[in-house]
Design a protein around this motif. Structure first.
Motif, PDB file in Angstrom:
ATOM      1  N   LEU A 184       0.820  -1.204   0.000  1.00 51.67           N
ATOM      2  CA  LEU A 184       0.000   0.000   0.000  1.00 51.67           C
ATOM      3  C   LEU A 184       0.859   1.261   0.000  1.00 51.67           C
ATOM      4  CD1 LEU A 184      -2.838  -1.041   2.498  1.00 51.67           C
ATOM      5  CD2 LEU A 184      -2.941  -0.946  -0.003  1.00 51.67           C
ATOM      6  N   SER A 185       1.997   1.219   0.678  1.00 51.85           N
ATOM      7  CA  SER A 185       2.894   2.382   0.696  1.00 51.85           C
ATOM      8  C   SER A 185       3.431   2.675  -0.697  1.00 51.85           C
ATOM      9  CB  SER A 185       4.049   2.133   1.669  1.00 51.85           C
ATOM     10  OG  SER A 185       3.570   1.952   2.986  1.00 51.85           O
ATOM     11  N   ILE A 186       3.727   1.631  -1.446  1.00 56.82           N
ATOM     12  CA  ILE A 186       4.208   1.828  -2.821  1.00 56.82           C
ATOM     13  C   ILE A 186       3.129   2.475  -3.670  1.00 56.82           C
ATOM     14  CG2 ILE A 186       5.023   0.647  -4.885  1.00 56.82           C
ATOM     15  CD1 ILE A 186       6.178  -1.504  -3.038  1.00 56.82           C
ATOM     16  N   LEU A 187       1.891   1.991  -3.540  1.00 63.94           N
ATOM     17  CA  LEU A 187       0.794   2.571  -4.314  1.00 63.94           C
ATOM     18  C   LEU A 187       0.533   4.020  -3.915  1.00 63.94           C
ATOM     19  CD1 LEU A 187      -1.776  -0.386  -4.442  1.00 63.94           C
ATOM     20  CD2 LEU A 187      -0.140   0.331  -6.177  1.00 63.94           C
ATOM     21  N   VAL A 188       0.514   4.286  -2.597  1.00 61.48           N
ATOM     22  CA  VAL A 188       0.266   5.654  -2.127  1.00 61.48           C
ATOM     23  C   VAL A 188       1.365   6.594  -2.605  1.00 61.48           C
ATOM     24  CG1 VAL A 188       0.145   7.109  -0.056  1.00 61.48           C
ATOM     25  CG2 VAL A 188      -1.112   4.950  -0.143  1.00 61.48           C
ATOM     26  N   CYS A 223       6.028   7.929   3.567  1.00 63.04           N
ATOM     27  CA  CYS A 223       6.268   6.724   2.767  1.00 63.04           C
ATOM     28  C   CYS A 223       7.757   6.426   2.656  1.00 63.04           C
ATOM     29  CB  CYS A 223       5.665   6.892   1.371  1.00 63.04           C
ATOM     30  SG  CYS A 223       3.855   6.938   1.337  1.00 63.04           S
ATOM     31  N   MET A 224       8.570   7.455   2.471  1.00 62.55           N
ATOM     32  CA  MET A 224      10.007   7.240   2.365  1.00 62.55           C
ATOM     33  C   MET A 224      10.597   6.765   3.683  1.00 62.55           C
ATOM     34  SD  MET A 224      10.577   7.642  -0.739  1.00 62.55           S
ATOM     35  CE  MET A 224      12.291   7.228  -0.495  1.00 62.55           C
ATOM     36  N   MET A 225      10.050   7.244   4.803  1.00 65.41           N
ATOM     37  CA  MET A 225      10.515   6.741   6.101  1.00 65.41           C
ATOM     38  C   MET A 225      10.209   5.242   6.231  1.00 65.41           C
ATOM     39  SD  MET A 225      12.009   9.210   7.702  1.00 65.41           S
ATOM     40  CE  MET A 225      12.620   9.717   6.082  1.00 65.41           C
ATOM     41  N   TRP A 226       9.043   4.854   5.752  1.00 64.92           N
ATOM     42  CA  TRP A 226       8.676   3.436   5.792  1.00 64.92           C
ATOM     43  C   TRP A 226       9.603   2.614   4.894  1.00 64.92           C
ATOM     44  CZ3 TRP A 226       5.910  -0.176   8.239  1.00 64.92           C
ATOM     45  CH2 TRP A 226       5.676  -1.381   7.567  1.00 64.92           C
ATOM     46  N   PHE A 227       9.858   3.098   3.677  1.00 63.12           N
ATOM     47  CA  PHE A 227      10.750   2.383   2.764  1.00 63.12           C
ATOM     48  C   PHE A 227      12.159   2.268   3.350  1.00 63.12           C
ATOM     49  CE2 PHE A 227       8.033   4.181  -0.893  1.00 63.12           C
ATOM     50  CZ  PHE A 227       7.123   3.150  -0.730  1.00 63.12           C
ATOM     51  N   THR A 228      12.607   3.337   3.986  1.00 62.67           N
ATOM     52  CA  THR A 228      13.951   3.314   4.577  1.00 62.67           C
ATOM     53  C   THR A 228      14.038   2.315   5.719  1.00 62.67           C
ATOM     54  OG1 THR A 228      14.212   5.653   4.002  1.00 62.67           O
ATOM     55  CG2 THR A 228      15.750   4.735   5.590  1.00 62.67           C
ATOM     56  N   ALA A 229      13.049   2.360   6.609  1.00 63.45           N
ATOM     57  CA  ALA A 229      13.050   1.425   7.747  1.00 63.45           C
ATOM     58  C   ALA A 229      12.960  -0.018   7.255  1.00 63.45           C
ATOM     59  CB  ALA A 229      11.886   1.752   8.683  1.00 63.45           C
ATOM     60  N   GLU A 230      12.144  -0.239   6.219  1.00 68.05           N
ATOM     61  CA  GLU A 230      12.006  -1.590   5.672  1.00 68.05           C
ATOM     62  C   GLU A 230      13.324  -2.072   5.083  1.00 68.05           C
ATOM     63  OE1 GLU A 230       9.080  -3.847   2.458  1.00 68.05           O
ATOM     64  OE2 GLU A 230       9.650  -1.753   2.174  1.00 68.05           O
ATOM     65  N   LYS A 297       9.181  -1.669  -7.207  1.00 68.75           N
ATOM     66  CA  LYS A 297       9.170  -2.404  -5.943  1.00 68.75           C
ATOM     67  C   LYS A 297       7.980  -3.349  -5.863  1.00 68.75           C
ATOM     68  CE  LYS A 297       9.805   0.035  -2.203  1.00 68.75           C
ATOM     69  NZ  LYS A 297      10.856  -0.697  -1.485  1.00 68.75           N
ATOM     70  N   LEU A 298       6.959  -3.084  -6.691  1.00 69.01           N
ATOM     71  CA  LEU A 298       5.792  -3.968  -6.689  1.00 69.01           C
ATOM     72  C   LEU A 298       6.164  -5.378  -7.116  1.00 69.01           C
ATOM     73  CD1 LEU A 298       3.086  -1.641  -8.278  1.00 69.01           C
ATOM     74  CD2 LEU A 298       3.232  -2.364  -5.898  1.00 69.01           C
ATOM     75  N   ALA A 299       7.215  -5.505  -7.916  1.00 70.65           N
ATOM     76  CA  ALA A 299       7.621  -6.833  -8.391  1.00 70.65           C
ATOM     77  C   ALA A 299       8.044  -7.734  -7.243  1.00 70.65           C
ATOM     78  CB  ALA A 299       8.751  -6.705  -9.403  1.00 70.65           C
ATOM     79  N   ARG A 300       8.537  -7.131  -6.140  1.00 73.97           N
ATOM     80  CA  ARG A 300       8.959  -7.938  -5.000  1.00 73.97           C
ATOM     81  C   ARG A 300       7.760  -8.551  -4.274  1.00 73.97           C
ATOM     82  NH1 ARG A 300      10.556  -7.063   0.247  1.00 73.97           N
ATOM     83  NH2 ARG A 300      10.044  -4.858   0.159  1.00 73.97           N
ATOM     84  N   HIS A 301       6.585  -7.945  -4.444  1.00 73.04           N
ATOM     85  CA  HIS A 301       5.387  -8.438  -3.779  1.00 73.04           C
ATOM     86  C   HIS A 301       4.434  -9.139  -4.734  1.00 73.04           C
ATOM     87  CE1 HIS A 301       6.438  -6.095  -0.177  1.00 73.04           C
ATOM     88  NE2 HIS A 301       6.760  -5.116  -1.009  1.00 73.04           N
ATOM     89  N   SER A 302       4.807  -9.256  -6.000  1.00 75.36           N
ATOM     90  CA  SER A 302       3.920  -9.859  -6.995  1.00 75.36           C
ATOM     91  C   SER A 302       4.641 -10.998  -7.692  1.00 75.36           C
ATOM     92  CB  SER A 302       3.470  -8.806  -8.010  1.00 75.36           C
ATOM     93  OG  SER A 302       2.711  -9.391  -9.040  1.00 75.36           O
TER      94      SER A 302
END
Length: 446
Positions: A184-188, A223-230, A297-302
């Motif tokens: 969802l973060s990628i989509l947002v 969103c970038m904070m989430w991507f960084t933490a991930e 990044k969606l490719a990692r979840h699909s």
């Protein structure tokens, strides 16, 4: 019946220079002069072995009948039908219904070199070996997820738990929630990047320039904070950090995160004079454009996108043919269009390189209409060009789709095979576990 004409099926003893073998109940008499074509094979060694040397004979076969002078082998007779082809045709074909991996073991038993395999069978064998490697790798991943005893220290257990939490969505409910949140973060983030370019939603800064709305900027930052933490958590919990950093998907993740911090550094830490430089401003704009990399990044979840990527890799030959067809057509029709349109005073074809654009949009049936022919011959050339373009595009489509379907079904079969292999390993190991428990209980009672 066998395809080889020379082996004979008859009772009784064999004559001089012949050898009688019994392969899983099928008795065959082979000629010695034929077997001597491969003197290092097992059958040729039996031919030269003395019938008095019983130990040497049993080292080459499973049993021996001295009365009938018959050698018995507890092997697959269907595979042996393919093995004896090498003595008559100097090559071997693996027949349908025979496992190629088991057939290689048969060749090793009969001491036949793998070089005699036909090229079609070699490619089939290499394909099966690749499938086995993929199954073993999938089994290894499943076993790594199931094994917890190897994590002896608390730090190892925490690292393993964090790795499964970030990389294995099916391992727990929390891991699935994290995967959904990342998706969802990628989509947002992608939606915010697109919406932020709408002039009506932008605001003017102190210099009067339109910039992104503060609310959208805050969502982007979150969103970038989430991507960084991930990314940091995945890197910290990775068992092989070098392999993690060099992985294609992780490189894409890093490229999607990096522009945000570079722009932040240039914006807030740079001097005012430095920020006025045109080159710095262009660099900031270029880095902002790089934010589109996060959509990958969606490719990692699909799994579907990953399968599409692998299928396109398998279809590089077909894609190359498509590009070659289009390239030849673009060159030919653009040159013809330029030549035919020179007679018209208001021609739009100023040069052959400029005509390339017309040929591209015509052969791909896009047809913007910015460049078009005005002469009769030019229009006929345009009609032929887009017909050839449709044919050139349609020809490689079916093999590409076929490769995608084959690869997708193959991945599903390999996943099922890997799960069954793990289940069989668990079933085989369960009696041993029960014996160990019974031994432990017996020792405890003593």
């Amino acid at each position: 019946m066998w395809t080889v004409p020379k082996p004979r099926y008859r009772p009784g003893s064999c004559t001089e220079g012949e050898i009688a073998v019994n392969i899983g109940g099928v008795r065959v008499i082979l000629f010695g002069d034929v077997l001597n074509r491969y003197p290092e094979s097992r059958l040729a060694e039996l031919l030269t072995c003395s019938s008095q040397n019983y130990e040497a004979i049993l080292s080459l076969c499973d049993d021996f009948d001295p009365c009938r002078k018959e050698f018995y082998f507890d092997r697959d007779p269907d595979a042996f039908k393919c093995i004896i082809d090498v003595y008559y045709f100097d090559e071997i074909h693996i027949k349908n219904g025979i496992c190629p991996i088991c057939f290689i073991k048969e060749m090793e038993f009969w001491k036949i070199d793998q070089g005699v395999l036909d090229e079609c069978c070699k490619s089939y064998l290499s394909e099966k070996e690749e499938e086995l490697k993929e199954i073993s790798s999938k089994v290894k991943v499943i076993l790594e997820d199931l094994e917890v005893e190897r994590c002896v220290t608390r730090s190892q257990k925490c690292q393993r738990f964090l790795w499964r939490l970030m990389e294995k969505p099916s391992s727990s409910l929390a891991a699935r929630a994290i995967a959904i949140a990342s998706f969802l973060s990628i989509l947002v983030s992608a939606v915010v990047m697109c919406v932020g370019t709408i002039p009506e939603l932008q605001v003017a800064d102190a210099d009067g320039k339109l910039v992104e709305h503060p609310t959208l900027d805050a969502i982007e930052t979150a969103c970038m904070m989430w991507f960084t933490a991930e990314y940091v958590l995945r890197l910290a919990s990775s068992p092989n950090k070098l392999h993690f950093a060099l992985s294609i998907m992780n490189v894409i993740d890093f490229m999607a995160i990096m522009p945000f911090y570079v722009v932040l550094t240039l914006t807030y830490l740079g001097t005012a004079s430095m920020m006025e430089l045109a080159n710095v401003q262009q660099a900031i704009q270029a880095l902002r454009i790089m934010r589109i990399a996060r959509i990958f990044k969606l490719a990692r979840h699909s799994a579907g996108l990953q399968t599409l990527t692998y299928a396109l890799k398998r279809s590089l030959k077909e894609l190359g043919l498509l590009l070659m067809y289009m390239g030849v057509g673009i060159f030919v029709f653009s040159a013809l269009a330029y030549t035919m349109e020179q007679s018209h005073p208001e021609t739009l074809f100023r040069s052959i390189p400029q005509s390339f654009w017309w040929a591209i949009i015509t052969m791909t049936t896009v047809g913007y209409g910015d460049i078009y022919p005005k002469t009769t011959l030019g229009k006929c050339n345009a009609a032929v060009s887009f017909l050839c373009g449709v044919i050139a595009i349609a020809l490689p489509i079916h093999p590409i789709i076929n490769n995608f379907v084959i690869f997708y079904n193959k991945q599903k079969v390999l996943e099922i095979a890997a799960k069954r292999e793990v289940e069989m390993m668990e079933i085989k190991s369960s009696p041993k576990m029960e014996r160990r428990k019974s031994k432990d209980q017996a020792s405890a009672t003593l």
